[in-house]
Design a protein around this motif. Structure first.
Motif, PDB file in Angstrom:
ATOM      1  N   PHE A  73     -11.637   8.342  -2.498  1.00 54.18           N
ATOM      2  CA  PHE A  73     -12.118   8.112  -1.142  1.00 54.18           C
ATOM      3  C   PHE A  73     -12.900   9.296  -0.574  1.00 54.18           C
ATOM      4  O   PHE A  73     -13.797   9.120   0.247  1.00 54.18           O
ATOM      5  CB  PHE A  73     -10.950   7.744  -0.224  1.00 54.18           C
ATOM      6  CG  PHE A  73     -10.413   6.370  -0.521  1.00 54.18           C
ATOM      7  CD1 PHE A  73     -10.963   5.263   0.089  1.00 54.18           C
ATOM      8  CD2 PHE A  73      -9.387   6.182  -1.424  1.00 54.18           C
ATOM      9  CE1 PHE A  73     -10.502   3.988  -0.191  1.00 54.18           C
ATOM     10  CE2 PHE A  73      -8.915   4.931  -1.717  1.00 54.18           C
ATOM     11  CZ  PHE A  73      -9.468   3.820  -1.098  1.00 54.18           C
ATOM     12  N   LEU A  81      -9.613  -4.891  -1.927  1.00 47.65           N
ATOM     13  CA  LEU A  81      -8.344  -4.885  -2.669  1.00 47.65           C
ATOM     14  C   LEU A  81      -7.465  -6.038  -2.201  1.00 47.65           C
ATOM     15  O   LEU A  81      -7.283  -6.235  -0.998  1.00 47.65           O
ATOM     16  CB  LEU A  81      -7.620  -3.550  -2.462  1.00 47.65           C
ATOM     17  CG  LEU A  81      -8.376  -2.297  -2.897  1.00 47.65           C
ATOM     18  CD1 LEU A  81      -7.589  -1.044  -2.504  1.00 47.65           C
ATOM     19  CD2 LEU A  81      -8.639  -2.314  -4.396  1.00 47.65           C
ATOM     20  N   ILE A  88      -2.394   4.990  -4.112  1.00 47.79           N
ATOM     21  CA  ILE A  88      -3.650   5.696  -3.875  1.00 47.79           C
ATOM     22  C   ILE A  88      -3.362   7.174  -3.662  1.00 47.79           C
ATOM     23  O   ILE A  88      -2.500   7.527  -2.853  1.00 47.79           O
ATOM     24  CB  ILE A  88      -4.369   5.123  -2.641  1.00 47.79           C
ATOM     25  CG1 ILE A  88      -4.713   3.637  -2.867  1.00 47.79           C
ATOM     26  CG2 ILE A  88      -5.614   5.920  -2.300  1.00 47.79           C
ATOM     27  CD1 ILE A  88      -5.238   2.940  -1.627  1.00 47.79           C
ATOM     28  N   HIS A 144      -8.202   7.694   6.916  1.00 47.85           N
ATOM     29  CA  HIS A 144      -7.251   6.586   7.013  1.00 47.85           C
ATOM     30  C   HIS A 144      -7.354   5.914   8.386  1.00 47.85           C
ATOM     31  O   HIS A 144      -7.278   6.574   9.416  1.00 47.85           O
ATOM     32  CB  HIS A 144      -5.839   7.132   6.781  1.00 47.85           C
ATOM     33  CG  HIS A 144      -4.752   6.107   6.859  1.00 47.85           C
ATOM     34  ND1 HIS A 144      -4.101   5.814   8.034  1.00 47.85           N
ATOM     35  CD2 HIS A 144      -4.198   5.322   5.906  1.00 47.85           C
ATOM     36  CE1 HIS A 144      -3.177   4.891   7.793  1.00 47.85           C
ATOM     37  NE2 HIS A 144      -3.226   4.583   6.515  1.00 47.85           N
ATOM     38  N   PHE A 168       0.385   5.676  -0.366  1.00 49.29           N
ATOM     39  CA  PHE A 168      -0.484   6.842  -0.440  1.00 49.29           C
ATOM     40  C   PHE A 168       0.318   8.039  -0.937  1.00 49.29           C
ATOM     41  O   PHE A 168       1.424   8.294  -0.449  1.00 49.29           O
ATOM     42  CB  PHE A 168      -1.066   7.188   0.937  1.00 49.29           C
ATOM     43  CG  PHE A 168      -1.948   6.120   1.518  1.00 49.29           C
ATOM     44  CD1 PHE A 168      -3.279   6.027   1.154  1.00 49.29           C
ATOM     45  CD2 PHE A 168      -1.452   5.209   2.431  1.00 49.29           C
ATOM     46  CE1 PHE A 168      -4.104   5.050   1.697  1.00 49.29           C
ATOM     47  CE2 PHE A 168      -2.260   4.224   2.985  1.00 49.29           C
ATOM     48  CZ  PHE A 168      -3.593   4.145   2.616  1.00 49.29           C
ATOM     49  N   LEU A 209       0.819  -1.206   0.000  1.00 48.51           N
ATOM     50  CA  LEU A 209       0.000   0.000   0.000  1.00 48.51           C
ATOM     51  C   LEU A 209       0.858   1.263   0.000  1.00 48.51           C
ATOM     52  O   LEU A 209       1.776   1.405   0.808  1.00 48.51           O
ATOM     53  CB  LEU A 209      -0.900  -0.023   1.235  1.00 48.51           C
ATOM     54  CG  LEU A 209      -2.064   0.956   1.328  1.00 48.51           C
ATOM     55  CD1 LEU A 209      -2.998   0.833   0.135  1.00 48.51           C
ATOM     56  CD2 LEU A 209      -2.829   0.707   2.638  1.00 48.51           C
ATOM     57  N   MET A 213     -11.397  -0.792   0.527  1.00 49.30           N
ATOM     58  CA  MET A 213     -10.072  -1.202   0.989  1.00 49.30           C
ATOM     59  C   MET A 213     -10.028  -2.699   1.267  1.00 49.30           C
ATOM     60  O   MET A 213      -9.049  -3.380   0.949  1.00 49.30           O
ATOM     61  CB  MET A 213      -9.685  -0.421   2.246  1.00 49.30           C
ATOM     62  CG  MET A 213      -9.417   1.059   2.013  1.00 49.30           C
ATOM     63  SD  MET A 213      -8.107   1.405   0.801  1.00 49.30           S
ATOM     64  CE  MET A 213      -6.687   0.626   1.583  1.00 49.30           C
ATOM     65  N   ARG A 272     -15.782   3.262   1.807  1.00 47.74           N
ATOM     66  CA  ARG A 272     -14.318   3.349   1.888  1.00 47.74           C
ATOM     67  C   ARG A 272     -13.749   2.068   2.476  1.00 47.74           C
ATOM     68  O   ARG A 272     -12.805   1.476   1.933  1.00 47.74           O
ATOM     69  CB  ARG A 272     -13.900   4.522   2.758  1.00 47.74           C
ATOM     70  CG  ARG A 272     -14.176   5.890   2.209  1.00 47.74           C
ATOM     71  CD  ARG A 272     -13.821   6.932   3.256  1.00 47.74           C
ATOM     72  NE  ARG A 272     -14.352   8.239   2.930  1.00 47.74           N
ATOM     73  CZ  ARG A 272     -14.466   9.239   3.794  1.00 47.74           C
ATOM     74  NH1 ARG A 272     -14.087   9.063   5.055  1.00 47.74           N
ATOM     75  NH2 ARG A 272     -14.949  10.398   3.415  1.00 47.74           N
ATOM     76  N   ASN A 273     -14.301   1.656   3.591  1.00 47.75           N
ATOM     77  CA  ASN A 273     -13.800   0.458   4.262  1.00 47.75           C
ATOM     78  C   ASN A 273     -14.002  -0.781   3.389  1.00 47.75           C
ATOM     79  O   ASN A 273     -13.116  -1.649   3.315  1.00 47.75           O
ATOM     80  CB  ASN A 273     -14.512   0.275   5.606  1.00 47.75           C
ATOM     81  CG  ASN A 273     -14.179   1.379   6.594  1.00 47.75           C
ATOM     82  OD1 ASN A 273     -13.174   2.083   6.443  1.00 47.75           O
ATOM     83  ND2 ASN A 273     -15.027   1.556   7.594  1.00 47.75           N
ATOM     84  N   MET A 279      -4.212   0.522   8.629  1.00 45.61           N
ATOM     85  CA  MET A 279      -3.763   0.513   7.236  1.00 45.61           C
ATOM     86  C   MET A 279      -2.273   0.827   7.188  1.00 45.61           C
ATOM     87  O   MET A 279      -1.864   1.987   7.193  1.00 45.61           O
ATOM     88  CB  MET A 279      -4.521   1.572   6.421  1.00 45.61           C
ATOM     89  CG  MET A 279      -5.977   1.287   6.191  1.00 45.61           C
ATOM     90  SD  MET A 279      -6.685   2.606   5.156  1.00 45.61           S
ATOM     91  CE  MET A 279      -8.429   2.289   5.342  1.00 45.61           C
ATOM     92  N   LYS A 288      -0.537  -1.243  -4.496  1.00 44.59           N
ATOM     93  CA  LYS A 288      -1.598  -0.250  -4.656  1.00 44.59           C
ATOM     94  C   LYS A 288      -1.008   1.139  -4.445  1.00 44.59           C
ATOM     95  O   LYS A 288      -0.291   1.362  -3.469  1.00 44.59           O
ATOM     96  CB  LYS A 288      -2.718  -0.502  -3.646  1.00 44.59           C
ATOM     97  CG  LYS A 288      -3.365  -1.878  -3.792  1.00 44.59           C
ATOM     98  CD  LYS A 288      -4.178  -2.276  -2.592  1.00 44.59           C
ATOM     99  CE  LYS A 288      -3.316  -2.766  -1.450  1.00 44.59           C
ATOM    100  NZ  LYS A 288      -2.833  -4.144  -1.627  1.00 44.59           N
TER     101      LYS A 288
END
Length: 348
Positions: free
Chosen positions: A298, A313, A321, A329, A26, A24, A310, A306-307, A333, A319
């Motif tokens: 999001f 995925l 994002i 967030h 961001f 993940l 996630m 949103r949850n 996560m 990923k």
């Protein structure tokens, strides 16, 4: 996985170097900083096409003549240069004259805010959706699509100029050959995608509605017969009226058209389900998860969606994002966080 990405004169960036982590990632920044452009660059490097622009020329930095992209997917080195409406690309430092080997390296799943157009917009968006999948899972699909588009352009130009029928007929055979192949492929894609989309919709929405997709071909029966039957209409409109360029996909939610009867929240869930279904087929076809590029969706989703997104995925997939904030967030996560400001990307 994408190990690194370098941009030169792409969109708003003079230069930028991005080294994402496995799993993940961001990218956080204010609007108009270029977050989307980083994801777009990754897609262009890996797939030689943009999910946002009609042509690669639109992605060249303003006032410049060319862009360059460079990066590594696992151990493979990819390089792309676009200049004067021409692209040149190299795989492992070897220039490629054809795209087959290059495009076989990586698969990409793109999820963005404008995916709502898959539900609300014209058939063009849904055809591009099928084409983005076809180019990644079906050998020869992209070559067939381009050949069909060339034949269609030539045929339409003759129709527009009201040229003799014998000249127009010269393009009937390639139009039928390539067009029928596209029709068959797209019908098959929709059949494969429907259960994957239905499963994804249930996970995203948590709702009881059922979702269905129906392939709507751009002609009745086989394409050769459809062309013969449309001669009078073609002469009147001076345009080819039958063929896969008129294909569509009907999306039904609870047996009603989603574009008309679904709420905005439901439509967003449908759009996400379409993209997650596409990604699931990409994984099934290659036994490897695609790279997920998720662009600023999001902020438009309620907490439950949103949850659910996630959770949907694949944990083993890489990923990337983008978002303006990480207020949504959750602490569990675990992921790398990058800040983008004034064209500078830094690890938070």
């Amino acid at each position: 996985m994408l190990r690194d990405l370098r941009l030169r004169d792409f969109r708003c960036f003079e230069s930028l170097h991005f080294t994402p982590e496995p799993g993940l990632n961001f990218i956080i920044g204010a609007n108009a900083q270029g977050k989307t452009s980083i994801l777009e660059a990754a897609c262009v490097l890996l797939r030689l096409q943009s999910p946002k622009a009609g042509s690669l020329g639109e992605t060249v930095r303003f006032g410049h003549a060319a862009f360059g992209l460079d990066g590594h997917w696992e151990t493979r080195h990819l390089h792309l240069k676009y200049e004067n409406a021409l692209k040149s690309f190299a795989l492992d430092s070897k220039n490629q004259s054809r795209s087959g080997d290059y495009l076989s390296v990586a698969r990409v799943a793109w999820i963005g805010n404008d995916d709502l157009q898959l539900v609300r917009g014209s058939g063009t968006h849904r055809r591009r959706y099928l084409d983005f999948l076809g180019a990644q899972v079906a050998d020869g699909y992209l070559k067939t699509l381009r050949a069909y588009e060339r034949a269609l352009r030539s045929r339409n130009a003759l129709l527009k100029d009201n040229r003799p029928r014998r000249e127009i007929a010269a393009f009937d055979q390639p139009l039928v050959e390539y067009g029928q192949a596209l029709l068959d492929w797209r019908r098959e894609f929709c059949a494969v995608l429907e259960p994957l989309i239905a499963s994804a919709y249930t996970r995203i929405s948590g709702g009881a509605e059922t979702i269905q997709i129906e392939y709507v071909p751009g002609c009745n029966g086989d394409l050769r017969s459809a062309l013969a039957a449309s001669l009078e209409e073609e002469s009147r409109l001076r345009n080819t009226v039958a063929g896969p360029h008129r294909d569509d996909v009907r999306i039904l939610l609870g047996e009603k058209p989603a574009a008309i009867y679904a709420s905005e929240g439901q439509q967003r869930s449908v759009a996400l389900a379409l993209k997650l279904g596409q990604a699931a087929e990409l994984e099934a076809s290659t036994q490897t998860p695609p790279l997920y590029l998720i662009d600023d969706v999001f902020g438009e989703l309620d907490p439950a969606r949103r949850n659910n997104l996630m959770a949907a995925l694949p944990p083993e997939a890489q990923k990337i994002i983008t978002s303006t904030t990480l207020d949504w967030h959750r602490s569990e996560m675990n992921g790398a966080i990058f800040q983008l400001a004034d064209s500078v990307l830094s690890r938070a």
